[in-house]
Design an enzyme around this catalytic site. Structure first.
Site, PDB file in Angstrom:
ATOM      1  CB  CYS A 182      -0.913  -0.086   1.347  1.00  0.00           C
ATOM      2  SG  CYS A 182      -0.215   0.082   2.669  1.00  0.00           S
ATOM      3  NE  ARG A 183      -0.156   7.599   2.494  1.00  0.00           N
ATOM      4  CZ  ARG A 183       0.902   7.972   3.210  1.00  0.00           C
ATOM      5  NH1 ARG A 183       2.114   8.427   2.911  1.00  0.00           N
ATOM      6  NH2 ARG A 183       0.561   8.036   4.288  1.00  0.00           N
TER       7      ARG A 183
END
Length: 130
Positions: A97-98
């Site tokens: 993810c980020r």
């Protein structure tokens, strides 16, 4: 320590991959586990063409930039569990993810379903820019 060395040797023999050498498994209270990997170990993992690469960010984040060949399955989406049923449980799954928070959540859910899961520890923010 001897047990860890034996387990490391067994994993190396079974998988024959350098990414199996990093023993940074995360086990949640319910005994579900996945492995956090550094960027370099994650890159080595992706050299294995059987690995299913999943970006668990939103579609907007995915469109703004992602790791090549990643499939976007948003972990916050109501249908996340339904969508992961399209994955092959016999093949390893690499998630990111980020920053690594949402992918840990996704990794736990995937591990609960019996997948062998690897998480990019610090997320896409740590991924080299091209």
């Amino acid at each position: 320590m001897k047990k860890l060395i034996l387990l490391f040797s067994l994993l190396t023999v079974c998988f024959g991959k350098s990414y199996a050498s990093r023993m940074d498994w995360v086990t949640s209270p319910d005994s579900v586990s996945f492995q956090n990997l550094s960027v370099s170990d994650f890159q080595k993992l992706l050299a294995d063409t059987t690995v299913q690469l999943i970006d668990v960010r939103t579609p907007a984040e995915f469109e703004a930039g992602h790791i090549p060949h990643a499939l976007n399955i948003d972990v916050k989406e109501v249908n996340f569990e339904k969508n992961i049923k399209t994955l092959d449980p016999s093949r390893p799954v690499a998630v990111y993810c980020r920053s690594g928070v949402r992918s840990r959540k996704a990794a736990r859910k995937l591990a609960e379903k019996g997948f062998r899961v690897y998480n990019l520890d610090k997320g896409f923010l740590s991924w080299p820019k091209h």
